[in-house]
Design a protein around this motif. Structure first.
Motif, PDB file in Angstrom:
ATOM      1  N   PHE A  85      63.046  95.507 161.156  1.00  0.00           N
ATOM      2  CA  PHE A  85      62.457  95.809 159.849  1.00  0.00           C
ATOM      3  C   PHE A  85      61.296  94.863 159.558  1.00  0.00           C
ATOM      4  CE2 PHE A  85      66.938  97.129 158.148  1.00  0.00           C
ATOM      5  CZ  PHE A  85      66.940  98.247 158.967  1.00  0.00           C
ATOM      6  N   SER A  86      61.485  93.586 159.863  1.00  0.00           N
ATOM      7  CA  SER A  86      60.436  92.587 159.605  1.00  0.00           C
ATOM      8  C   SER A  86      59.202  92.844 160.443  1.00  0.00           C
ATOM      9  CB  SER A  86      60.966  91.176 159.880  1.00  0.00           C
ATOM     10  OG  SER A  86      61.957  90.842 158.946  1.00  0.00           O
ATOM     11  N   THR A  87      59.398  93.158 161.708  1.00  0.00           N
ATOM     12  CA  THR A  87      58.274  93.431 162.597  1.00  0.00           C
ATOM     13  C   THR A  87      57.476  94.630 162.102  1.00  0.00           C
ATOM     14  OG1 THR A  87      59.484  92.518 164.471  1.00  0.00           O
ATOM     15  CG2 THR A  87      57.633  93.949 164.992  1.00  0.00           C
ATOM     16  N   GLN A  88      58.199  95.693 161.737  1.00  0.00           N
ATOM     17  CA  GLN A  88      57.532  96.887 161.214  1.00  0.00           C
ATOM     18  C   GLN A  88      56.747  96.550 159.942  1.00  0.00           C
ATOM     19  OE1 GLN A  88      57.629 100.201 162.389  1.00  0.00           O
ATOM     20  NE2 GLN A  88      58.512  99.342 164.233  1.00  0.00           N
ATOM     21  N   TYR A  89      57.370  95.781 159.060  1.00  0.00           N
ATOM     22  CA  TYR A  89      56.740  95.404 157.799  1.00  0.00           C
ATOM     23  C   TYR A  89      55.466  94.592 158.041  1.00  0.00           C
ATOM     24  CZ  TYR A  89      56.126  93.245 153.198  1.00  0.00           C
ATOM     25  OH  TYR A  89      55.610  92.822 152.006  1.00  0.00           O
ATOM     26  N   GLN A  90      55.556  93.563 158.864  1.00  0.00           N
ATOM     27  CA  GLN A  90      54.395  92.716 159.118  1.00  0.00           C
ATOM     28  C   GLN A  90      53.259  93.518 159.746  1.00  0.00           C
ATOM     29  OE1 GLN A  90      54.144  89.602 157.885  1.00  0.00           O
ATOM     30  NE2 GLN A  90      56.231  89.863 157.131  1.00  0.00           N
ATOM     31  N   ASN A  91      53.574  94.347 160.726  1.00  0.00           N
ATOM     32  CA  ASN A  91      52.534  95.168 161.360  1.00  0.00           C
ATOM     33  C   ASN A  91      51.856  96.077 160.344  1.00  0.00           C
ATOM     34  OD1 ASN A  91      53.063  94.049 163.865  1.00  0.00           O
ATOM     35  ND2 ASN A  91      54.386  95.712 164.519  1.00  0.00           N
ATOM     36  N   TYR A  92      52.660  96.706 159.506  1.00  0.00           N
ATOM     37  CA  TYR A  92      52.097  97.615 158.512  1.00  0.00           C
ATOM     38  C   TYR A  92      51.256  96.857 157.489  1.00  0.00           C
ATOM     39  CZ  TYR A  92      51.492 101.130 154.981  1.00  0.00           C
ATOM     40  OH  TYR A  92      50.915 101.993 154.081  1.00  0.00           O
ATOM     41  N   MET A  93      51.802  95.779 156.956  1.00  0.00           N
ATOM     42  CA  MET A  93      51.080  95.039 155.920  1.00  0.00           C
ATOM     43  C   MET A  93      49.756  94.480 156.438  1.00  0.00           C
ATOM     44  SD  MET A  93      52.660  95.404 153.096  1.00  0.00           S
ATOM     45  CE  MET A  93      52.175  94.078 151.992  1.00  0.00           C
ATOM     46  N   PHE A  94      49.733  94.007 157.677  1.00  0.00           N
ATOM     47  CA  PHE A  94      48.474  93.491 158.206  1.00  0.00           C
ATOM     48  C   PHE A  94      47.468  94.614 158.457  1.00  0.00           C
ATOM     49  CE2 PHE A  94      50.624  89.466 158.660  1.00  0.00           C
ATOM     50  CZ  PHE A  94      49.605  88.600 158.294  1.00  0.00           C
ATOM     51  N   SER A  95      47.961  95.840 158.669  1.00  0.00           N
ATOM     52  CA  SER A  95      47.039  96.959 158.858  1.00  0.00           C
ATOM     53  C   SER A  95      46.347  97.342 157.551  1.00  0.00           C
ATOM     54  CB  SER A  95      47.769  98.172 159.452  1.00  0.00           C
ATOM     55  OG  SER A  95      48.554  98.831 158.485  1.00  0.00           O
ATOM     56  N   ILE A  96      46.935  96.965 156.401  1.00  0.00           N
ATOM     57  CA  ILE A  96      46.334  97.270 155.096  1.00  0.00           C
ATOM     58  C   ILE A  96      46.034  95.990 154.305  1.00  0.00           C
ATOM     59  CG2 ILE A  96      47.410  99.549 154.960  1.00  0.00           C
ATOM     60  CD1 ILE A  96      49.385  98.259 152.883  1.00  0.00           C
ATOM     61  N   LYS A  97      45.920  94.893 154.999  1.00  0.00           N
ATOM     62  CA  LYS A  97      45.754  93.578 154.374  1.00  0.00           C
ATOM     63  C   LYS A  97      44.652  93.543 153.316  1.00  0.00           C
ATOM     64  CE  LYS A  97      43.514  90.137 156.472  1.00  0.00           C
ATOM     65  NZ  LYS A  97      43.183  89.025 157.367  1.00  0.00           N
ATOM     66  N   GLU A  98      43.487  94.093 153.619  1.00  0.00           N
ATOM     67  CA  GLU A  98      42.364  94.034 152.681  1.00  0.00           C
ATOM     68  C   GLU A  98      42.719  94.697 151.347  1.00  0.00           C
ATOM     69  OE1 GLU A  98      41.966  92.492 154.799  1.00  0.00           O
ATOM     70  OE2 GLU A  98      40.588  92.750 156.342  1.00  0.00           O
TER      71      GLU A  98
END
Length: 193
Positions: A85-98
């Protein structure tokens, strides 16, 4: 189909304008002009500027992805699942970071942004509570306050994201993978009977 295409153009125009000008300076007229639609179309599809804001936030919400991951990929092994869950979350959040950082920049001045953004962690909390309740039913979780552990897990993930998004590796050179392997291991041991 045309309605979806029009709505998507309006959402994309709103994102572009808010990114460049900020929420306050972005008007429904400017959004309509950029999307190539009449302002009435915005009101018909979204009601008002806040309706567009809600659609933008829903577009970027991690909640539905977490829900899908839990439903389709949960193994009911606490440490494995939480790490996943954490890995998925971090990957997703960094893809929309801006976009996330823009929402924080704008939020303090506009309560409606805070109210709409709050729906995301509420949804995530709901999904995590359901997951932890199922783990408890399966006898794989100690007797703990499930809402508290769901919120702790959210804070662990969001805190790491914000720290890395804003400060990069200036605070620690430890990789995200290693941080989560360690923290999820400790977190899981504290919850396992």
């Amino acid at each position: 189909m045309e309605k979806e295409t029009t709505s998507e153009r309006i959402i994309e125009a709103a994102i572009e304008l808010v990114s460049k000008k900020g929420y306050k300076a972005t008007t429904t007229k400017a959004i309509a002009d950029l999307a190539g639609v009449n302002e009435v179309t915005i009101f018909r599809n979204f009601g008002n500027k806040r309706g567009i804001l809600n659609a933008v936030i829903q577009k970027f919400s991690y909640g539905p992805l977490l829900q899908k991951v839990i439903q389709e990929q949960a193994t009911w092994d606490l440490e494995y699942d939480l790490y996943h869950f954490s890995t998925q979350y971090q990957n997703y959040m960094f893809s929309i970071k801006e976009y996330v950082l823009i929402s924080f920049k704008e939020a303090g001045a506009f309560p409606e942004i805070d109210q709409e953004v709050a729906k995301i962690p509420l949804f995530i909390k709901q999904e995590l509570v359901a997951y932890f309740c199922e783990m408890e039913k399966r006898g794989k979780l100690t007797d703990v306050d499930i809402e508290a552990i769901a919120m702790t897990f959210i804070h662990l993930n969001f805190g790491h994201f914000i720290s890395r998004a804003r400060l990069g590796s200036s605070v620690t050179k430890i990789s995200t993978e290693d941080i989560f392997k360690t923290s999820i291991s400790i977190f899981s041991r504290g919850l396992t009977p």
